[in-house]
Design an enzyme around this catalytic site. Sequence first.
Site, mmCIF file in Angstrom:
data_model
loop_
_atom_site.group_PDB
_atom_site.id
_atom_site.type_symbol
_atom_site.label_atom_id
_atom_site.label_comp_id
_atom_site.label_asym_id
_atom_site.label_seq_id
_atom_site.Cartn_x
_atom_site.Cartn_y
_atom_site.Cartn_z
ATOM 1 N N GLU A 73 63.750 -58.340 57.902
ATOM 2 C CA GLU A 73 62.996 -59.463 57.327
ATOM 3 C C GLU A 73 62.382 -59.050 55.985
ATOM 4 O OE1 GLU A 73 62.932 -62.647 58.699
ATOM 5 O OE2 GLU A 73 62.036 -63.135 56.770
ATOM 6 N N GLU A 80 65.356 -62.736 48.626
ATOM 7 C CA GLU A 80 64.938 -64.100 48.258
ATOM 8 C C GLU A 80 64.141 -64.099 46.954
ATOM 9 O OE1 GLU A 80 64.601 -65.937 52.790
ATOM 10 O OE2 GLU A 80 62.781 -65.623 51.621
HETATM 11 N N1 LIG Z 1 69.267 -70.495 43.738
HETATM 12 C C1 LIG Z 1 70.003 -70.850 44.787
HETATM 13 N N2 LIG Z 1 71.316 -71.126 44.621
HETATM 14 C C2 LIG Z 1 72.089 -71.492 45.673
HETATM 15 N N3 LIG Z 1 71.650 -71.634 46.939
HETATM 16 C C3 LIG Z 1 70.356 -71.351 47.175
HETATM 17 C C4 LIG Z 1 69.460 -70.952 46.128
HETATM 18 N N4 LIG Z 1 68.226 -70.754 46.672
HETATM 19 C C5 LIG Z 1 68.357 -71.003 47.979
HETATM 20 N N5 LIG Z 1 69.629 -71.371 48.292
HETATM 21 C C6 LIG Z 1 70.121 -71.746 49.638
HETATM 22 O O1 LIG Z 1 69.046 -72.327 50.355
HETATM 23 C C7 LIG Z 1 68.742 -71.561 51.536
HETATM 24 C C8 LIG Z 1 67.248 -71.527 51.721
HETATM 25 O O2 LIG Z 1 66.691 -70.830 50.620
HETATM 26 P P1 LIG Z 1 65.179 -70.392 50.607
HETATM 27 O O3 LIG Z 1 64.912 -69.595 49.391
HETATM 28 O O4 LIG Z 1 64.324 -71.594 50.832
HETATM 29 O O5 LIG Z 1 65.145 -69.466 51.846
HETATM 30 P P2 LIG Z 1 64.047 -69.478 52.991
HETATM 31 O O6 LIG Z 1 63.931 -70.826 53.585
HETATM 32 O O7 LIG Z 1 62.855 -68.849 52.408
HETATM 33 O O8 LIG Z 1 64.824 -68.522 53.978
HETATM 34 P P3 LIG Z 1 64.280 -67.916 55.347
HETATM 35 O O9 LIG Z 1 64.536 -69.014 56.345
HETATM 36 O O10 LIG Z 1 65.125 -66.695 55.542
HETATM 37 O O11 LIG Z 1 62.833 -67.619 55.111
HETATM 38 C C9 LIG Z 1 69.387 -70.196 51.286
HETATM 39 O O12 LIG Z 1 69.742 -69.559 52.484
HETATM 40 C C10 LIG Z 1 70.612 -70.573 50.447
HETATM 41 O O13 LIG Z 1 71.659 -71.013 51.308
#
Ligand SMILES: Nc1ncnc2c1ncn2[C@@H]1O[C@H](COP(=O)(O)OP(=O)(O)OP(=O)(O)O)[C@@H](O)[C@H]1O
Length: 129
Positions: A73, A80
């Site tokens: 994690e 991220e």
């Molecule tokens: N800049 C980007 N370009 C393309 N796809 C993206 C981008 N940012 C996020 N994604 C997509 O959106 C999803 C969610 O992104 P986000 O940054 O919100 O992760 P998160 O919700 O914080 O993840 P986690 O559930 O692991 O905490 C990613 O897994 C990816 O598939």
Amino acid sequence: MALKDKQTTKNHNLAQSMQHAVAGLVTVVQMERNMRWHLLASLLVIGVGWWLQLTRSDWLWLLLAIFMVLQSELANTVVENVVDLLTTHHYVSAAKYAKDIAAAAVLMAAGFAIIVGLLILGPHLLKLF
Ligand SMILES: Nc1ncnc2c1ncn2[C@@H]1O[C@H](COP(=O)(O)OP(=O)(O)OP(=O)(O)O)[C@@H](O)[C@H]1O
């Protein structure tokens, strides 16, 4: 999130490195809901393990599983943040791959933890019912 500490130069000593590492841990707990769930689940498992008076080798497997989830994690959060820094939230296919694969690493570790938990705690808990 606005930070008071604006240092961008190398840390001068071990104490300063540790201070930033601890700040990183606090930040990830504050920022990541999934990390809070992992910690809650870990504390629950540790509590049950303590109650069941597990053996040393059982503890080693459980702690390995717990630390693998927490480590993955942490790595996922690093990916991220770096992706967000580089893409400034614009859609980029490589960003999607990087984030999804980092999330897959957490999924793998969580799957391992569930298997270890079932193998170690399952027989003890079944005996109670
Ligand atoms: N800049 C980007 N370009 C393309 N796809 C993206 C981008 N940012 C996020 N994604 C997509 O959106 C999803 C969610 O992104 P986000 O940054 O919100 O992760 P998160 O919700 O914080 O993840 P986690 O559930 O692991 O905490 C990613 O897994 C990816 O598939």
